[in-house]
Design a protein around this motif. Structure first.
Motif, PDB file in Angstrom:
ATOM      1  N   GLY A 623       0.835  -1.235  -0.025  1.00 22.95           N
ATOM      2  CA  GLY A 623       0.014   0.073   0.074  1.00 22.95           C
ATOM      3  C   GLY A 623       0.749   1.300  -0.103  1.00 22.95           C
ATOM      4  O   GLY A 623       0.298   2.421   0.340  1.00 22.95           O
ATOM      5  N   ALA A 624       2.302   1.353  -0.306  1.00 23.79           N
ATOM      6  CA  ALA A 624       2.936   2.209  -0.306  1.00 23.79           C
ATOM      7  C   ALA A 624       2.444   3.436  -1.256  1.00 23.79           C
ATOM      8  O   ALA A 624       2.131   3.227  -2.142  1.00 23.79           O
ATOM      9  CB  ALA A 624       4.370   1.926  -0.715  1.00 23.79           C
ATOM     10  N   VAL A 625       2.485   4.630  -1.047  1.00 28.84           N
ATOM     11  CA  VAL A 625       2.209   5.614  -1.760  1.00 28.84           C
ATOM     12  C   VAL A 625       3.454   6.347  -2.367  1.00 28.84           C
ATOM     13  O   VAL A 625       4.438   6.597  -1.307  1.00 28.84           O
ATOM     14  CB  VAL A 625       0.995   6.757  -0.987  1.00 28.84           C
ATOM     15  CG1 VAL A 625      -0.180   6.081  -0.593  1.00 28.84           C
ATOM     16  CG2 VAL A 625       1.521   7.461   0.284  1.00 28.84           C
ATOM     17  N   VAL A 626       3.352   7.014  -3.391  1.00 36.36           N
ATOM     18  CA  VAL A 626       4.390   7.828  -3.912  1.00 36.36           C
ATOM     19  C   VAL A 626       3.909   9.388  -4.349  1.00 36.36           C
ATOM     20  O   VAL A 626       3.094   9.222  -4.874  1.00 36.36           O
ATOM     21  CB  VAL A 626       4.965   6.877  -5.056  1.00 36.36           C
ATOM     22  CG1 VAL A 626       6.389   7.764  -5.771  1.00 36.36           C
ATOM     23  CG2 VAL A 626       5.228   5.716  -4.611  1.00 36.36           C
ATOM     24  N   ALA A 627       4.847  10.089  -4.109  1.00 40.95           N
ATOM     25  CA  ALA A 627       4.630  11.507  -4.485  1.00 40.95           C
ATOM     26  C   ALA A 627       5.853  12.229  -5.068  1.00 40.95           C
ATOM     27  O   ALA A 627       6.993  11.896  -4.703  1.00 40.95           O
ATOM     28  CB  ALA A 627       4.286  12.396  -3.407  1.00 40.95           C
ATOM     29  N   CYS A 628       5.855  12.662  -6.285  1.00 37.18           N
ATOM     30  CA  CYS A 628       7.000  12.914  -7.164  1.00 37.18           C
ATOM     31  C   CYS A 628       6.949  14.303  -7.549  1.00 37.18           C
ATOM     32  O   CYS A 628       5.775  14.571  -8.254  1.00 37.18           O
ATOM     33  CB  CYS A 628       7.186  12.173  -8.099  1.00 37.18           C
ATOM     34  SG  CYS A 628       8.732  12.278  -9.188  1.00 37.18           S
ATOM     35  N   GLY A 629       7.598  15.285  -7.497  1.00 38.21           N
ATOM     36  CA  GLY A 629       7.626  16.921  -7.702  1.00 38.21           C
ATOM     37  C   GLY A 629       8.794  17.514  -7.753  1.00 38.21           C
ATOM     38  O   GLY A 629       9.890  17.036  -7.236  1.00 38.21           O
ATOM     39  N   THR A 630       8.746  18.639  -7.670  1.00 34.49           N
ATOM     40  CA  THR A 630       9.861  19.771  -7.620  1.00 34.49           C
ATOM     41  C   THR A 630       9.825  20.069  -6.069  1.00 34.49           C
ATOM     42  O   THR A 630       8.904  20.076  -5.203  1.00 34.49           O
ATOM     43  CB  THR A 630       9.843  20.705  -8.472  1.00 34.49           C
ATOM     44  OG1 THR A 630       8.552  21.304  -8.108  1.00 34.49           O
ATOM     45  CG2 THR A 630      10.150  20.491  -9.832  1.00 34.49           C
ATOM     46  N   PRO A 631      10.827  20.537  -5.424  1.00 37.77           N
ATOM     47  CA  PRO A 631      11.091  21.005  -3.783  1.00 37.77           C
ATOM     48  C   PRO A 631      10.093  22.180  -3.676  1.00 37.77           C
ATOM     49  O   PRO A 631       9.537  22.039  -2.624  1.00 37.77           O
ATOM     50  CB  PRO A 631      12.383  21.348  -3.782  1.00 37.77           C
ATOM     51  CG  PRO A 631      13.278  20.564  -4.885  1.00 37.77           C
ATOM     52  CD  PRO A 631      12.500  20.601  -6.064  1.00 37.77           C
ATOM     53  N   ASP A 632       9.631  23.102  -4.580  1.00 39.66           N
ATOM     54  CA  ASP A 632       8.942  24.108  -4.394  1.00 39.66           C
ATOM     55  C   ASP A 632       7.524  23.652  -4.605  1.00 39.66           C
ATOM     56  O   ASP A 632       6.507  24.860  -4.732  1.00 39.66           O
ATOM     57  CB  ASP A 632       9.351  25.132  -5.023  1.00 39.66           C
ATOM     58  CG  ASP A 632       9.638  25.128  -6.464  1.00 39.66           C
ATOM     59  OD1 ASP A 632       9.608  24.066  -6.942  1.00 39.66           O
ATOM     60  OD2 ASP A 632       9.814  25.982  -7.166  1.00 39.66           O
ATOM     61  N   GLY A 633       7.267  22.377  -5.268  1.00 36.35           N
ATOM     62  CA  GLY A 633       5.952  22.093  -5.569  1.00 36.35           C
ATOM     63  C   GLY A 633       4.769  22.031  -4.541  1.00 36.35           C
ATOM     64  O   GLY A 633       5.081  21.802  -3.339  1.00 36.35           O
ATOM     65  N   ASP A 634       3.575  22.455  -4.871  1.00 36.49           N
ATOM     66  CA  ASP A 634       2.468  22.386  -3.849  1.00 36.49           C
ATOM     67  C   ASP A 634       1.380  21.398  -4.085  1.00 36.49           C
ATOM     68  O   ASP A 634       0.450  21.250  -3.554  1.00 36.49           O
ATOM     69  CB  ASP A 634       1.925  23.653  -3.660  1.00 36.49           C
ATOM     70  CG  ASP A 634       1.286  23.963  -4.766  1.00 36.49           C
ATOM     71  OD1 ASP A 634       1.280  23.449  -6.032  1.00 36.49           O
ATOM     72  OD2 ASP A 634       0.591  25.235  -4.955  1.00 36.49           O
ATOM     73  N   GLU A 635       1.738  20.304  -5.006  1.00 38.57           N
ATOM     74  CA  GLU A 635       0.673  19.490  -5.626  1.00 38.57           C
ATOM     75  C   GLU A 635       0.198  18.403  -4.491  1.00 38.57           C
ATOM     76  O   GLU A 635      -0.633  17.849  -4.490  1.00 38.57           O
ATOM     77  CB  GLU A 635       1.120  18.962  -7.089  1.00 38.57           C
ATOM     78  CG  GLU A 635       0.901  19.920  -7.975  1.00 38.57           C
ATOM     79  CD  GLU A 635       0.837  19.389  -9.229  1.00 38.57           C
ATOM     80  OE1 GLU A 635      -0.365  19.040  -9.976  1.00 38.57           O
ATOM     81  OE2 GLU A 635       1.901  18.830  -9.855  1.00 38.57           O
ATOM     82  N   PHE A 636       1.530  17.994  -3.824  1.00 36.10           N
ATOM     83  CA  PHE A 636       1.362  16.777  -2.793  1.00 36.10           C
ATOM     84  C   PHE A 636       1.967  17.359  -1.405  1.00 36.10           C
ATOM     85  O   PHE A 636       2.981  17.848  -1.491  1.00 36.10           O
ATOM     86  CB  PHE A 636       2.336  15.852  -3.328  1.00 36.10           C
ATOM     87  CG  PHE A 636       2.092  15.158  -4.680  1.00 36.10           C
ATOM     88  CD1 PHE A 636       0.987  13.809  -4.636  1.00 36.10           C
ATOM     89  CD2 PHE A 636       2.544  15.438  -5.843  1.00 36.10           C
ATOM     90  CE1 PHE A 636       0.533  13.148  -5.545  1.00 36.10           C
ATOM     91  CE2 PHE A 636       1.956  14.742  -7.026  1.00 36.10           C
ATOM     92  CZ  PHE A 636       1.175  13.832  -6.821  1.00 36.10           C
ATOM     93  N   PRO A 637       0.980  17.060  -0.489  1.00 33.73           N
ATOM     94  CA  PRO A 637       1.536  17.317   0.705  1.00 33.73           C
ATOM     95  C   PRO A 637       2.866  16.619   1.307  1.00 33.73           C
ATOM     96  O   PRO A 637       3.481  17.202   2.174  1.00 33.73           O
ATOM     97  CB  PRO A 637       0.257  16.831   1.639  1.00 33.73           C
ATOM     98  CG  PRO A 637      -0.848  17.027   0.949  1.00 33.73           C
ATOM     99  CD  PRO A 637      -0.447  16.676  -0.335  1.00 33.73           C
ATOM    100  N   LEU A 638       3.118  15.430   0.834  1.00 34.88           N
ATOM    101  CA  LEU A 638       4.380  14.759   0.950  1.00 34.88           C
ATOM    102  C   LEU A 638       5.609  15.396   0.772  1.00 34.88           C
ATOM    103  O   LEU A 638       6.597  15.106   1.191  1.00 34.88           O
ATOM    104  CB  LEU A 638       4.211  13.388   0.265  1.00 34.88           C
ATOM    105  CG  LEU A 638       3.662  12.128   1.245  1.00 34.88           C
ATOM    106  CD1 LEU A 638       3.396  10.801   0.235  1.00 34.88           C
ATOM    107  CD2 LEU A 638       4.097  11.858   2.338  1.00 34.88           C
TER     108      LEU A 638
END
Length: 674
Positions: A623-638
């Motif tokens: 059940g692991a969840v993955v968030a991927c983005g840039t350090p200044d991104g605000d799309e994922f709380p993680l």
């Protein structure tokens, strides 16, 4: 044409030309029954149901039978896939009264929708101790006119008995190690070590149980759990239940050896099994698992995707056998002579490879293709050529009918399967197919109040409200899509759907879940079933999506809701593990955390970021969840507060938002996720 001509359900439209004066399920139908003081014949089925077609041809297309029905009954036809709530309520009554159920389901009701006589398929003439359909109709009509008070009393008692049936009792807390170990022991006892799978004939592909076994192995290292999953998946993939030419699975095997399938192909089975085989490859690296996952995904896109981007519900079991007769399995089976016609000198090789015999493994000397050979060497290029030529020849046969309606829940399952399979195997076209289906669900099925419609067809939304499984499975698909694509909008959409679960589907006192919303149409009983059947129950689907959303966002309310919902798994898991497999899989995720993986990098085209992202997706932690983005991104709380390490992309592995030190190397990340 009768009243069904204006419906969107392909199943109802199949009956639009019947001489029976059908009504769809509606208040108007029951008002007509009250006005004319006639009982209601409720007939429930679905478009790919073989025996539904048989009864339709034998009885509902027969003018004399139709005349009798039209004179003495108000006849209501229901597609169980459009109205799972109606199906569930009356199937419960059928099973309580007769000890079994099935489709077509035939129930006689009072004008107040109270059931008083039950059955399934009835033949046109008495057979094997069964009365004919006409005899049943005449008996019911006579009882209605000569013993009306008695019929009303029986109907009232049945409704009272259903109302008094115990609402599902659940434990106050989620299952722990002990309950999951007991569930595994129970599955071991029911496991078929010679053939794979669980139980006897008919044998169904236990996709949700297989997910539990894979997750249990990933969390505990239990080799027995993995071996049951490996052996079952291999036996199914080598059997006739799997389409050896075109990919995809039939509904079930009529025998214990997976040889002869019931040939209908359902979207939910194939979405769930595509994901199982992809996860099996992730766990083992099996070439067979990779092949079956990709072939099943390709089947979904090739044969079930609609012009609007969604996925059709099913392919029929029956098709034209070339003589104008609709016969079960005609599209899929072969004789040695047919192999010779297509393959010439290669026919003998194909017969040995696919297990085609003169006697046949099916009916009338025909064989279902399988892979019975476990030893010996075959020329791979020659076999590929044989498969291609047989596939092309089969494509010239009359194809099975397709039920083109879009069911929200099943499309959610397909979105999850295609997104993950595309990500694992470097197939961006499969991820695009998942995005197309998700887009359709948002555009057509989701309204401005974040409420889902159950179905659509040809881009036109159906009239029926979504049930709990729609919210749970669509949210599950959106969460998988968010992890794969790095697009946070899908996490937002999942949250909108999951906010509906406590508001409209949950008992605030106990945390128990209902299949229908609090503001849904009132039936004689509000359906509530936590057990998984052909697909995850709404209850367990919602629990899994709530847990995944909580892991992504840190929402305590969603995690508490998931834990409360899993109380039923603590109750049922040790007792009936085969029938709550997805609930057990979700419980494995809860025990493991689930883990939260945040991958940050300079941008989506950075190769080092992509390598970390792919490694995170390939982690088998339950059940692991993955968030991927840039350090200044605000799309994922993680991603909040996550930074690059010395300018390099980094991955953070956390539980409960408490994180290990970040890593920049895929191998180090793989070790963290082990």
């Amino acid at each position: 044409m009768n009243r069904l001509a204006h419906e969107t359900s392909p199943y109802l439209l199949q009956h639009a030309d019947n001489p029976v004066d059908w009504w769809p399920w509606s208040a108007e139908a029951f008002a007509e029954a009250r006005r004319t003081n006639r009982p209601v014949l409720l007939s429930v089925g679905y478009s790919s149901c073989h025996w539904c077609h048989v009864m339709a041809h034998e009885s509902f297309e027969d003018q004399a039978t139709a005349d009798y029905l039209n004179e003495h009954f108000v006849s209501v036809k229901v597609d169980r896939e459009e109205r799972p709530d109606v199906d569930a309520v009356y199937m419960e009554a059928v099973q309580a009264a007769t000890g079994h159920g099935g489709w077509p389901m035939t129930v006689f009701l009072t004008p107040d929708a109270e059931p008083f006589y039950f059955g399934t398929y009835y033949p046109p003439a008495p057979r094997h101790g069964m009365p004919s359909f006409r005899q049943v109709l005449e008996g019911v009509q006579q009882a209605w006119t000569t013993r009306h008070d008695e019929v009303s009393e029986v109907a009232g008692k049945i409704v009272r008995d259903l109302a008094q049936r115990e609402i599902v009792r659940q434990a106050a807390e989620a299952p722990g190690e002990q309950e999951l170990a007991q569930a595994l022991l129970g599955l071991t006892r029911e496991y078929d070590p010679q053939r794979g799978g669980f139980g006897g004939a008919p044998k169904f592909p236990a996709s949700m149980v297989l997910e539990f076994l894979l997750r249990h192995h990933a969390r505990t290292g239990a080799e027995g759990a993995l071996q049951m999953a490996v052996d079952t998946c291999e036996r199914m993939a080598r059997g006739g239940i799997y389409d050896q030419l075109g990919g995809g699975f039939a509904r079930y095997s009529v025998d214990r050896d997976w040889i002869v399938p019931h040939f209908e192909k359902m979207l939910y089975d194939n979405a769930l099994l595509c994901r199982v085989y992809a996860h099996l490859w992730r766990a083992t690296g099996s070439d067979l698992a990779r092949r079956v996952a990709l072939e099943t995904a390709d089947f979904l896109v090739r044969e079930l995707r609609t012009a609007e981007g969604g996925f059709a519900s099913a392919l029929d079991a029956d098709s034209d056998d070339g003589t104008g007769r609709h016969v079960e399995g005609a599209y899929y089976v072969w004789t040695p002579a047919q192999l010779r016609d297509v393959l010439g000198d290669d026919a003998e090789l194909a017969a040995r490879y696919f297990g085609v015999t003169e006697e046949g493994t099916f009916e009338h000397g025909q064989s279902v293709l399988q892979l019975p050979q476990t030893e010996g060497v075959f020329d791979a290029e020659k076999i590929a050529s044989v498969r291609r030529r047989l596939f092309d020849a089969r494509a010239r046969r009359p194809a099975p009918g397709r039920d083109d309606k879009i069911v929200a829940a099943w499309n959610g399952l397909a979105v999850a399967a295609l997104a993950e399979t595309g990500a694992y195997f470097g197939r961006p076209d499969l991820v695009e197919a998942a995005l197309g289906a998700a887009d359709l669900l948002v555009r057509v099925h989701l309204d401005e109040h974040a409420r889902l419609a159950r179905t659509s067809k040809d881009g036109r939304v159906g009239p029926n409200a979504g049930v709990l499984e729609d919210y749970g499975d669509v949210a599950e698909g959106f969460l998988a899509l968010a992890s794969v694509t790095g697009e946070g909008v899908w996490l937002d959409f999942a949250g909108l759907l999951l906010d509906q679960v406590p508001a409209r589907f949950t008992d605030p006192e106990t945390g128990a879940l209902f299949d229908t919303a609090s503001d849904a149409e009132r039936l004689i009983r509000r359906p509530q079933d936590p057990t998984d059947n052909a697909a995850p129950s709404g209850w367990t689907a919602a629990a899994g999506a709530l847990l995944g959303y909580a892991a992504h966002t840190g929402s305590e309310a969603h995690r508490v809701a998931a834990e409360r919902a899993l109380g039923v798994v603590k109750t049922l898991g040790p007792r009936v593990p085969r029938f709550i497999g997805w609930g057990l899989a979700v419980a494995e995720a809860l025990l493991d955390g689930p883990r939260e993986v945040a991958v940050v990098g300079p941008g989506p085209d950075d190769e080092r970021t992509a390598a970390l992202h792919r490694t995170a997706l390939l982690g088998a932690a339950p059940g692991a969840v993955v968030a991927c983005g840039t350090p200044d991104g605000d799309e994922f709380p993680l991603l909040a507060g996550r930074t690059l390490i010395d300018g390099a992309p980094a991955a953070y592995v956390c539980r409960g938002f408490v994180c290990d030190l970040p890593v920049t190397d895929p191998e180090a990340l793989r070790a963290r996720l082990a």
